[in-house]
Enzyme design. Structure first.
Site, short mmCIF file in Angstrom:
data_model
loop_
_atom_site.label_atom_id
_atom_site.label_comp_id
_atom_site.label_asym_id
_atom_site.label_seq_id
_atom_site.Cartn_x
_atom_site.Cartn_y
_atom_site.Cartn_z
N SER A 189 3.27 4.26 -4.50
CA SER A 189 4.37 5.13 -4.92
C SER A 189 3.88 6.30 -5.77
CB SER A 189 5.38 4.34 -5.77
OG SER A 189 5.88 3.26 -5.04
N1 SAH Z 1 3.03 -1.68 -5.82
C1 SAH Z 1 2.27 -1.17 -4.71
C2 SAH Z 1 3.18 -0.54 -3.70
C3 SAH Z 1 2.77 -0.90 -2.33
S1 SAH Z 1 3.97 -0.56 -1.07
C4 SAH Z 1 1.17 -0.24 -5.18
O1 SAH Z 1 1.11 0.07 -6.40
O2 SAH Z 1 0.34 0.16 -4.38
C5 SAH Z 1 4.87 -2.05 -0.97
C6 SAH Z 1 4.08 -3.30 -0.78
O3 SAH Z 1 5.01 -4.37 -0.62
C7 SAH Z 1 3.20 -3.30 0.47
O4 SAH Z 1 1.91 -3.66 0.10
C8 SAH Z 1 3.85 -4.36 1.35
O5 SAH Z 1 2.92 -5.06 2.16
C9 SAH Z 1 4.48 -5.25 0.34
N2 SAH Z 1 5.56 -6.10 0.86
C10 SAH Z 1 6.53 -5.77 1.74
N3 SAH Z 1 7.33 -6.81 1.99
C11 SAH Z 1 6.86 -7.85 1.24
C12 SAH Z 1 7.25 -9.20 1.06
N4 SAH Z 1 8.30 -9.73 1.69
N5 SAH Z 1 6.54 -9.96 0.20
C13 SAH Z 1 5.45 -9.46 -0.45
N6 SAH Z 1 5.04 -8.20 -0.32
C14 SAH Z 1 5.72 -7.38 0.51
#
Ligand code: SAH
Length: 232
Positions: free
Chosen positions: A81
């Site tokens: 993000s």
């Molecule tokens: N906080 C992260 C944002 C990554 S984008 C950062 O700082 O980089 C969102 C993330 O959520 C992705 O890695 C995706 O794989 C994860 N995600 C999506 N659905 C999920 C679920 N049901 N359980 C765990 N992780 C999930």
């Protein structure tokens, strides 16, 4: 991975980064000035973000863009993000009457948000459905000397019962509705911050528990990847 080296662990002051870590201090300062202009006020958080090497959480080819006001691809069609979103979501936890001690994060991704949380709160449990992200993120935590993080390859819809209840839950992918199992794992005075909604735009929402259930405040329009089912 970018060229960086950490001579000492996180000692509460600064990380002793060499190479790109040093040269990007100016761009980090610019990022923090921009965050102030965008309304982020919490000084401890701003100071932390001015130290935290965001570029090490990205592939080397993208590291020069790490401090721009944009979200960035981290593979598997997921994104880190933009700085304001990370800052605002974290600031909402810091605005709680008492600082949360145990925080659950859903969506470890690159690990940048997790590292911010682990630098501010005592204990962080972070769940990720894409297994290959975990090892990469873990390397960054080790380089930064962050050892108060627990990572699990798990579907965030279910939360992580073993460590519940949590003082705060932060979700970094958007569900259509607030996952009920996460609500169950929030402590009585807990707060959950998450994007809610399907489609292009979602609502950044703060959920607070109360005697009759929970209340939700909608705070901003945001754009997140969807919270998906199952493990990869
Ligand atoms: N906080 C992260 C944002 C990554 S984008 C950062 O700082 O980089 C969102 C993330 O959520 C992705 O890695 C995706 O794989 C994860 N995600 C999506 N659905 C999920 C679920 N049901 N359980 C765990 N992780 C999930």
């Amino acid at each position: 991975m970018a060229d960086y080296r950490v001579a000492e662990g996180h000692t509460g002051g600064s990380w002793n980064l060499q190479g790109i870590g040093m040269t990007s201090q100016r761009t980090r300062n610019r990022m923090v000035n921009r965050l102030r202009e965008q309304g982020i006020k919490h000084e401890e958080l701003l100071a932390l973000m001015s130290r935290m090497p965001r570029h090490i959480f990205l592939d080397e080819a993208l590291s020069h863009r790490a401090y721009e006001d944009i979200s960035l691809p981290i593979g598997h069609q997921q994104t880190l993000s933009r700085p304001w979103v990370v800052a605002r979501m974290t600031e909402l936890l810091l605005e709680m009457p008492e600082r949360p001690r145990k925080v659950l994060e859903i969506g470890t991704g690159s690990g940048y948000q997790s590292a911010i949380l682990a630098s501010l709160f005592e204990r962080v449990v972070s769940l990720e459905r894409i297994g290959s992200f975990q090892a990469k993120a873990q390397k960054c935590f080790q380089a930064l000397g962050l050892d108060n993080l627990e990572l699990h390859h798990a579907d965030g819809h279910d939360g992580w019962e073993a460590q519940a209840p949590y003082d705060a839950i932060l979700v970094t992918a958007a569900p259509d509705v607030i996952p009920p199992r996460l609500l169950e794992q929030l402590s009585d005075t807990g707060v959950m911050v998450l994007p809610v909604g399907s489609g292009e735009e979602q609502s950044l929402t703060r959920v607070t528990l109360n005697a009759s259930g929970h209340t939700s405040d909608v705070l901003a329009a945001v754009h997140f990847v969807p919270l998906q089912q199952g493990l990869v």
